[in-house]
Scaffold this active site. Sequence first.
Site, PDB file in Angstrom:
ATOM      1  CG  ASP A 252     -25.171  -9.579 -29.543  1.00 31.58           C
ATOM      2  OD1 ASP A 252     -24.601 -10.413 -30.276  1.00 31.58           O
ATOM      3  OD2 ASP A 252     -24.954  -8.351 -29.638  1.00 31.58           O
TER       4      ASP A 252
ATOM      5  CG  HIS B  53     -24.406  -9.439 -33.454  1.00 26.82           C
ATOM      6  ND1 HIS B  53     -23.388  -9.696 -32.556  1.00 26.82           N
ATOM      7  CD2 HIS B  53     -23.876  -8.595 -34.373  1.00 26.82           C
ATOM      8  CE1 HIS B  53     -22.300  -9.032 -32.920  1.00 26.82           C
ATOM      9  NE2 HIS B  53     -22.558  -8.361 -34.023  1.00 26.82           N
TER      10      HIS B  53
ATOM     11  CD  GLU C 256     -19.525  -6.484 -35.317  1.00 32.00           C
ATOM     12  OE1 GLU C 256     -18.421  -5.979 -35.116  1.00 32.00           O
ATOM     13  OE2 GLU C 256     -20.184  -7.056 -34.416  1.00 32.00           O
TER      14      GLU C 256
HETATM   15  C1  TNX Z   1     -18.791  -4.028 -32.205  1.00 33.65           C
HETATM   16  S1  TNX Z   1     -20.650  -1.717 -32.665  1.00 33.65           S
HETATM   17  C2  TNX Z   1     -20.111  -4.424 -32.112  1.00 33.65           C
HETATM   18  C3  TNX Z   1     -20.581  -5.031 -30.846  1.00 33.65           C
HETATM   19  C4  TNX Z   1     -19.465  -5.245 -29.864  1.00 33.65           C
HETATM   20  C5  TNX Z   1     -18.555  -4.029 -29.856  1.00 33.65           C
HETATM   21  C6  TNX Z   1     -17.459  -4.100 -28.846  1.00 33.65           C
HETATM   22  C7  TNX Z   1     -21.422  -2.821 -33.261  1.00 33.65           C
HETATM   23  C8  TNX Z   1     -22.505  -2.339 -34.060  1.00 33.65           C
HETATM   24  N1  TNX Z   1     -21.064  -4.107 -33.038  1.00 33.65           N
HETATM   25  O1  TNX Z   1     -21.252  -6.235 -31.124  1.00 33.65           O
HETATM   26  O2  TNX Z   1     -19.996  -5.470 -28.604  1.00 33.65           O
HETATM   27  O3  TNX Z   1     -17.990  -3.890 -31.146  1.00 33.65           O
HETATM   28  O4  TNX Z   1     -16.777  -2.895 -28.733  1.00 33.65           O
END
Ligand code: TNX
Length: 562
Positions: A194, A264, A331
């Site tokens: 990450d 990420h 994301e």
């Molecule tokens: C969203 S769920 C994210 C993570 C975070 C999390 C915290 C997802 C696919 N991405 O990177 O750790 O929320 O709840």
Amino acid sequence: MKAQFASFLAAAVLAASTCFAADTAAPAAPSFIPRPVQVELKAGAFPVADTLPIQAEAQTAAEAFTTALAFSGIKTIRATESANAVTLTLDAKLNDTLGAEGYRLTVAPDAITVQAAAPAGVFYAAQTLAQALTKDAAGHATIPALTIQDQPRFAWRGLMLDSARHFIQPDDVKRMIDLMALHKFNHLHWHLTDDQGWRLEIKKYPRLTAVGSKRTESPTPGNRNHGDGKTYGGFYTQEQVKDIVAYAKARFITVIPEIEMPGHAAAAITAYPEFGNKDVPNFHPTVNTHWGVLPYLYAPSEETFKFLDDVMGEVCELFPEAPYIHIGGDECPEAQWTASAAARDMARKNGLNADDPKTLPKQLHSYFVRRVEKIINAHGKRLIGWDEVQESGPTKTTTLMVWRNWKWAVQAATSGNDVIMTPTSHTYIDYGQEASKKDQETLVHKLGNGAEVIGGSLTLEKVYSFEPIPPQLTTPEQIKHVLGCQAQLWSEYIFNQAKLEYMAFPRACALAEVAWSPTAGRNFADFTQRLAVHEKRLAAHQVNYRKADGLPAQPERPLLGP
Ligand code: TNX
């Protein structure tokens, strides 16, 4: 180990006194979690000797049985002929009635028999058996006579561990595998990379761990916008990974690695800036020291795809049993791709519409995921991604983890793609377990900043109420595409093993039941009664579960610190 067995039996005594209120009353069924499909209690009980003799033709069955019981401190010995023995039978024909993971368990006063189509069924029968063991007032361990027929509702019963935000020591990963096995989970989704750290040794790219596994500081617990000034790092060597994967395999758990892309990816890009969008203004990648959705994405370049091909080559060798590789896909902030002339150029060369800044990021996301899917397929694996990959046009074999809107699951399953249900609403067990913000604040006040959570509220009852099949899916053809469900332990605020256990249990127990047990008969009041007994088993395994009053079961283990 001896001490652990003693404490296990001590807990079993307590459990027994809860189950058998009086000698004359009909015994209640043992408090199984997850609840088996069918349990019938009979008269009498099987006496458990110090060592349980087992008879099995198949070595694989004997091993599965022995491994499952060993964690609960119950020893076995292979016997050719013995009274009061456990007979294990594998019969592939049982696959039709019990599936690959189901079992039939018969406990009579003088014999135990286990029948299953495959060793996994024997393993789960042993887990059930361990939960049925109690000790009577005279100190003798027994298992009540009964018959059980059992098989899981879903083929994917998962738990996600995030080793990227906070490193989980190899022994603690193994401990979580044992605790998962206790609850009949069968998939460990391992989030290994990450923005805040790359945790997997890749021989061809040593800087991924030499540079990418370290950050200069982390957010201060209780004051998340300020750094704590302490360097933080950690990674798994390939030898450690192989060891963990083999450990999981022996417990019928498949480990699915997640290598995050295209977003990420700050840790990887810090290690190898040439795979980032280095022509964008202010390109200064660092391994991130704070949490959130962060800007560094891989460049959609041939060099990057070559790098990812190399990485996947090593990853696929490390996880030979994993049918899937998880690529994240979630994301991806758009700014770097729209700002990069090289990314636009690449888009143009590949027939995308590079002149529309509004759609370019989505087009590139789709292009990127499809290229990586080809790479993964060429290594003999299938791609799993978070539901963002549904937006970018999945292929027939793309599998989704649906974490946001359930509509992605409906869309995917109706068009023939497999999905695993991982919605924030019911499976994000990194969220607070208190019912309200105020209760969560009170808890932090009582326990200190170690009790801080990322936010949100997800109570045990809410997890237990989870129905993984979206109501819009109605035909068997659609429903079969929902492979199962999974709980997520994102670790931004999971600082150490004590906190990991505190966040995981008992919510993972509830999810285990959602994933394993039939919907009919699901009842929260009944579950909490069984949980009260099950907590004694967790206590015997020194699990720092959250007690019903919100406090940790093992207050002496700090929730903060290494
Ligand atoms: C969203 S769920 C994210 C993570 C975070 C999390 C915290 C997802 C696919 N991405 O990177 O750790 O929320 O709840």
